[in-house]
Structures are given as C-alpha cells and as structure tokens.
Design an enzyme around this catalytic site. Structure first.
Site, mmCIF file in Angstrom:
data_model
loop_
_atom_site.group_PDB
_atom_site.id
_atom_site.type_symbol
_atom_site.label_atom_id
_atom_site.label_comp_id
_atom_site.label_asym_id
_atom_site.label_seq_id
_atom_site.Cartn_x
_atom_site.Cartn_y
_atom_site.Cartn_z
ATOM 1 N N GLY A 248 44.637 99.215 79.472
ATOM 2 C CA GLY A 248 46.100 99.236 79.624
ATOM 3 C C GLY A 248 46.598 98.236 80.661
ATOM 4 N N GLU A 265 49.307 104.773 77.087
ATOM 5 C CA GLU A 265 48.767 106.144 77.179
ATOM 6 C C GLU A 265 47.316 105.997 77.611
ATOM 7 O OE1 GLU A 265 50.379 108.975 76.618
ATOM 8 O OE2 GLU A 265 52.214 108.245 75.694
ATOM 9 N N CYS A 299 41.563 112.823 76.744
ATOM 10 C CA CYS A 299 42.253 112.245 77.899
ATOM 11 C C CYS A 299 42.722 113.362 78.826
ATOM 12 C CB CYS A 299 43.426 111.394 77.444
ATOM 13 S SG CYS A 299 44.526 112.246 76.320
HETATM 14 P P1 NAD Z 1 39.068 101.811 75.290
HETATM 15 O O1 NAD Z 1 40.017 101.398 76.354
HETATM 16 O O2 NAD Z 1 37.673 101.326 75.381
HETATM 17 O O3 NAD Z 1 39.617 101.336 73.855
HETATM 18 C C1 NAD Z 1 40.845 101.774 73.355
HETATM 19 C C2 NAD Z 1 41.374 100.773 72.336
HETATM 20 O O4 NAD Z 1 41.794 99.581 73.024
HETATM 21 C C3 NAD Z 1 40.346 100.310 71.299
HETATM 22 O O5 NAD Z 1 40.982 100.230 70.050
HETATM 23 C C4 NAD Z 1 39.936 98.938 71.812
HETATM 24 O O6 NAD Z 1 39.452 98.085 70.808
HETATM 25 C C5 NAD Z 1 41.243 98.436 72.373
HETATM 26 N N1 NAD Z 1 41.148 97.385 73.408
HETATM 27 C C6 NAD Z 1 40.291 97.306 74.442
HETATM 28 N N2 NAD Z 1 40.569 96.239 75.211
HETATM 29 C C7 NAD Z 1 41.651 95.629 74.649
HETATM 30 C C8 NAD Z 1 42.418 94.475 74.987
HETATM 31 N N3 NAD Z 1 42.147 93.727 76.061
HETATM 32 N N4 NAD Z 1 43.462 94.137 74.194
HETATM 33 C C9 NAD Z 1 43.777 94.893 73.114
HETATM 34 N N5 NAD Z 1 43.072 95.999 72.743
HETATM 35 C C10 NAD Z 1 42.019 96.361 73.508
HETATM 36 O O7 NAD Z 1 39.109 103.420 75.225
HETATM 37 P P2 NAD Z 1 38.158 104.423 74.419
HETATM 38 O O8 NAD Z 1 36.806 104.450 75.030
HETATM 39 O O9 NAD Z 1 38.282 104.190 72.960
HETATM 40 O O10 NAD Z 1 38.902 105.820 74.697
HETATM 41 C C11 NAD Z 1 38.745 106.561 75.861
HETATM 42 C C12 NAD Z 1 39.863 106.310 76.845
HETATM 43 O O11 NAD Z 1 41.127 106.509 76.225
HETATM 44 C C13 NAD Z 1 39.843 107.268 78.013
HETATM 45 O O12 NAD Z 1 40.148 106.578 79.182
HETATM 46 C C14 NAD Z 1 40.921 108.280 77.666
HETATM 47 O O13 NAD Z 1 41.459 108.967 78.767
HETATM 48 C C15 NAD Z 1 41.928 107.388 77.026
HETATM 49 N N6 NAD Z 1 42.856 108.134 76.171
HETATM 50 C C16 NAD Z 1 44.121 108.328 76.630
HETATM 51 C C17 NAD Z 1 45.010 109.080 75.875
HETATM 52 C C18 NAD Z 1 46.401 109.339 76.366
HETATM 53 O O14 NAD Z 1 47.230 109.733 75.558
HETATM 54 N N7 NAD Z 1 46.707 109.148 77.637
HETATM 55 C C19 NAD Z 1 44.611 109.601 74.638
HETATM 56 C C20 NAD Z 1 43.315 109.360 74.188
HETATM 57 C C21 NAD Z 1 42.442 108.623 74.978
#
Ligand code: NAD
Length: 512
Positions: A248, A265, A299
């Site tokens: 994020g 999120e 999350c």
């Molecule tokens: P992640 O950050 O590794 O990946 C999430 C998504 O982001 C994937 O589709 C990935 O390909 C994409 N991504 C990664 N780097 C990017 C970039 N630089 N530009 C564009 N897209 C990019 O997360 P994960 O391991 O899949 O999920 C777990 C994490 O998600 C935990 O930290 C969890 O808390 C969080 N999460 C938050 C919520 C919420 O609503 N706050 C809900 C579900 C999961």
C-alpha cells in the site's frame, strides 16, 4: 509433532471439474508459466498465462469505453445486473466455496461464508442503487438552490490479497457497478483461479442483462507488475488495493503521483482487551475464532491479547488448553478448524517471528509444523500462544500467521495505550461487563482503530458497516454504510432561478 489427516486425492482434477461447472474453459488452466498451487497439499493445480502489458492497457481501454456507456444507464437498472450476478452466486455457492477452500486453504465453512459475503454485498448494492443520494443546502443567495450530486467516477482498479480471494473484489465491484463504474481486477497471484470462476459467473449474469457493455467487469492475471499496470494508468480513476502495508505504501504514492484516487485496505495488528468483569467463557470462544480462524490469515485476526492481571491466571491456562487441542488439517473436513498456511514464505515468516519473540523474552507455546515429511510442500502449523513481558519486537508488526501474543495490564488506560501502541489501526475489541469501560473504549479516548467491538473478537465483520482502518492500515473504507461515495465523484451545483445576479459573501461586481 502430531500427525494430521490430509486426503491424498489429486486436487488438480477436482479443481478442473469445479471450474468447468462454474463456466471456465479448462484450456485456461494449461500452457502458461504462472504456477498455481493448493496449500492443502502444495501440489500445482494450474499453469496460467499472465496478462502482458499491452493486453493490460487494452483491457483498461475496453473498461473505459464500457464506463462511458454504463454511466448513462439509470442506477436502479444497474442494480438489476448486480441482482442477476447475486443469483448466479447463490446457484454456484457450493462449488465456488469449495474452490475458495482448495485455493486459499480456509475451511469449507469459511469458504462458503466468503461466497455468502459476496451475495450479501450484492443485496446491499441492489438497495443502494436506489439510494445514491446527494444533499441540498440552504443557499445564502436569494432565489438560488445549492446541491450536491454524485456521479460515476470511471474505471475502478481492484487489487486483491490471497486471503479473501473473491469477497474483497465483490465489496468493490458490487458498489462500483451500481455507482456506474467499470471494474478491472488484478487478483492475488496466489489465488487467481477463484477470480476466473467469479468472472465466468459475472459473464453469465451479463449475458442475461440487456445492455451490459463488453469489458464492464474484467480481469488481468499476474503479480506485482500486472498490478502496476493498473496503478500507473491514468484511465483508472480509483485504485482499490487490499494487501500488505508494504504494498500500500508503494501503490498509494504512485496513484497519488498522477492525482488518482486510492482506497487502501492494508495490514492489521488487532488486539482485544480482557477486563476483570469479562465473561470468560464467551471471551475464550471469541478469542479462539479471532486468533486461530483462517489459520491466523485474516487482516482482522486477533494478534494481541491484553489481559488484566487479576484474571490472567484464570484465562491463559484455559487458552493454552484450547490451543493444544484445536483440530488442524485438511480444510475440506468438517471437524477441522485450522487449515494450512498459504505457502513456505508464510511458514518461515511465522518461525522468524517466534524466534524473535523468544529472543525478546517471550514464552512460546505451540507453533510447530505438522507432517513435514509426508507433505513437504504444505505448511500446517499448530497455532502459537506467546506470553510476552512487553509490547516489543514482533508484537508491533503484523505476521500473517496464527500467533497470539499475550500481555498483562494493571490500569485500564494502560490497556488502551497498549492497544493503540502499534503502527496499524484496523480492528480492536474489549471484553467487559462494565459499561463505563466499554463506552470509554468506543469513545475518542479509546481505540484508535477503524473497527472497535464489545464482547466479541476483532474479526468477522458484517458487510453493513464501513470496513477499514487507520494509520498503517491505509485509511480506506469499503463495503457498507456510505463507503459507496469513494466510487463516485462529487459535484456541487448552484442554480439561480431568479432574475438578479447576487454574488456570494456579498461581493459586488456591478457592470454598467
Ligand atoms: P500482498 O501485499 O503481498 O499482495 C496483495 C496484492 O497486491 C496482490 O494482488 C499483489 O500482486 C499486489 N501487489 C503487490 N505489490 C504491488 C505493487 N507494487 N503494485 C501493485 N500491486 C502489487 O498481500 P497478501 O500476502 O496477498 O495478503 C496479506 C496482506 O493483506 C496482509 O497484510 C493482510 O492484513 C492484508 N489484508 C488487508 C485487508 C484489509 O481489508 N485491510 C484484507 C485482506 C488482507
């Protein structure tokens, strides 16, 4: 190390059958370079083709053209398409829920629950399609009307995480579609098959609807680079990104650089406070689900338990028993409560956090791996309970695994300080029967999170409320309440229905 029962049948065949039933052409599962695994056994279940950069740009172009047509369709009519999609989800709930279980490793009850959440948000969005209301304000100028309208924003890019592989898209898409937007989805590279299935179900609904433009809801397959294709494209008005705080931080800045809008999120580090007057039996049940459900991969998972010193020796030994006996194994089995971790990286992240907690003086119960020899590519762990002397080291970070850190407190304000003393601000809860404590926790002096609950855990939210959190969680809101406003652009309009030309603030500009 205890053994767990995982049924050995070939999951690739089951997946292929489920996808065919859900309307996905099985040729899509072969011939690509992106390996998709099931965490149940660690075996490869598909090889997908990644969407290349020019294809991504082309799909965004198609989605933009779809938006230009869709925005002119009356909102209640747009709601009709979402209703048809909800019907498809109802009919396919069993198959899609099972696919979520196989691809993400959550229990069948949670896989089905995720699809139910999609159905619920569709129902919410259908009602919303008749309630996209603005305001009228009293104008300071005579014979003037001042009002606010909400118009469709444009293309909404959805980047989703592995742990809610389909629900998160639906929170965004159901609202975006009734708001008059088109949607391009980049699912997690760890869970793309459920996305293919959802897209096929959407196409079925669109085929029954007279006038859904091509490309209204589409997807791209790939990892970070594919996501960047959405993030950097100025035709994408809103980027809704769900995932880690690290992701994020990058996405938020890149979207802001081109003055796009983002809904972030991100990670949580959620705590519950257990007060002296708490109903301990109720608290135990809520803590167990909050901390161990979805194998700690929500999350909103409960990661820190802040227990009053007077009840610590009553609660913690009982919790240890629950941790030692909770059933772990194949998430397709009805009596299993904790399935596998998503992959090897999740397992090593968990072990590193436990080692670091030990080094900081923590006492670790559980956390070991099961059946390593039998299933070398699957990661089943016993959830870990860690008694910590202080909120230090890994306790202030989010480790996406079932680790619950337990801390003691003496004074109520100290408990609130501990609860708020981490960078993340997603969810929180308090167990108490003292109404002063409960209301103080919910007040501006209490929890600093986007979600704060009383006598329940921090996870398992309903779609009716706005979902999201503060600080390193990103500040975004999705789902219920007025979260829809993030998918629209606001227009303030003044209408002069008189014959004079008064200016605001009494400014004079009289021309001859
Ligand atoms: P992640 O950050 O590794 O990946 C999430 C998504 O982001 C994937 O589709 C990935 O390909 C994409 N991504 C990664 N780097 C990017 C970039 N630089 N530009 C564009 N897209 C990019 O997360 P994960 O391991 O899949 O999920 C777990 C994490 O998600 C935990 O930290 C969890 O808390 C969080 N999460 C938050 C919520 C919420 O609503 N706050 C809900 C579900 C999961």
């Amino acid at each position: 190390m205890d053994n767990i029962a995982v049924r050995p049948e070939r999951l690739a065949e089951e997946v292929s059958g489920l996808l065919t039933t859900l309307g996905v052409d099985s040729s899509a599962l072969r011939g690509g370079t992106m390996q998709v695994r099931t965490p149940i056994t660690g075996e490869i279940i598909a090889h997908l083709r990644e969407t290349d950069r020019s294809d991504i740009a082309q799909r965004i172009g198609l989605a933009h053209a779809a938006f230009l047509a869709w925005r002119a369709v009356p909102a209640p009519r747009r709601g009709e398409l979402v209703r048809l999609f909800g019907e498809e989800l109802r009919a396919a709930k069993a198959e899609l829920g099972r696919l979520v279980t196989i691809e993400a490793g959550k229990t069948l009850s949670e896989g089905l629950g995720e699809v139910q959440e999609m159905i619920d948000i569709c129902d919410f969005a259908i009602g919303l399609s008749r309630q996209l209301y603005g305001l009228t304000m009293g104008s300071e100028r005579p014979d003037h009307r001042l009002m606010e309208q909400w118009h469709p924003a444009g293309v909404v890019g959805v980047i989703s995480a592995f742990n809610f592989p389909v629900a998160v898209w639906s929170w965004n898409a159901a609202l975006a579609l009734v708001c008059g937007d088109s949607v391009v989805w980049k699912p997690s590279e760890k869970t793309p098959l459920t996305a293919l299935a959802v897209m096929a179900l959407f196409e079925r609904a669109a085929a029954k609807f007279d006038g859904a433009p091509k490309g209204l809801a589409t997807f791209i397959i790939g990892g970070r680079e594919a996501g960047e294709g959405l993030v950097d494209d100025a035709r994408v008005a809103v980027v809704s990104a769900t995932g880690s705080t690290a992701m994020g931080r990058i996405v938020g800045q890149r979207v802001a650089k081109r003055f796009g809008r983002s809904i972030l999120e991100l990670g949580g580090n959620n705590a519950s406070i257990v007060c002296p007057s708490a109903d301990i039996d109720l608290a135990l049940r809520a803590i167990a689900f909050g901390a161990m459900g979805t194998a700690g991969q929500r999350c909103t998972t409960l990661r820190r338990l802040i227990v009053h010193e007077s009840i610590y020796d009553l609660l913690v030994p009982r919790l240890k028993q629950v941790y030692a006996s909770v059933s772990i194994g194949d998430p397709r089995d009805d009596d299993v409560l904790v399935g596998p971790l998503i992959d090897a990286a999740a397992y090593s992240g968990m072990q590193a956090a436990l080692a670091s907690a030990k080094a900081a003086g923590g006492i670790v119960h559980g956390g070991g791996r099961h059946d390593e020899a039998l299933l070398p590519s699957a990661y089943y762990v016993r959830p870990a309970l860690v008694e910590m002397p202080d909120q230090v080291g890994p306790v202030v970070e989010e480790t996406f695994a079932p680790i619950l850190y337990v801390l003691k407190y003496g004074e109520f304000d100290q408990a609130v300080r501990l609860q708020n003393g981490v960078p993340q601000g997603l969810s929180s809860s308090i167990f108490t029967t003292d109404m002063r404590e409960a209301d103080r926790f919910l007040s501006c002096l209490g929890s600093d999170c986007g979600i704060a609950n009383v006598n329940m855990g921090p996870s398992g939210a309903e779609i009716g409320g706005a979902f999201g959190g503060e600080k390193d969680t990103g500040g975004g809101r999705e789902s219920g309440s007025d979260a829809w406003k993030a998918y629209m652009r606001r227009m303030t309009s003044a209408v002069n229905y008189g014959t004079a030309m008064p200016l605001a603030q009494g400014v004079k500009f009289d021309i001859a």
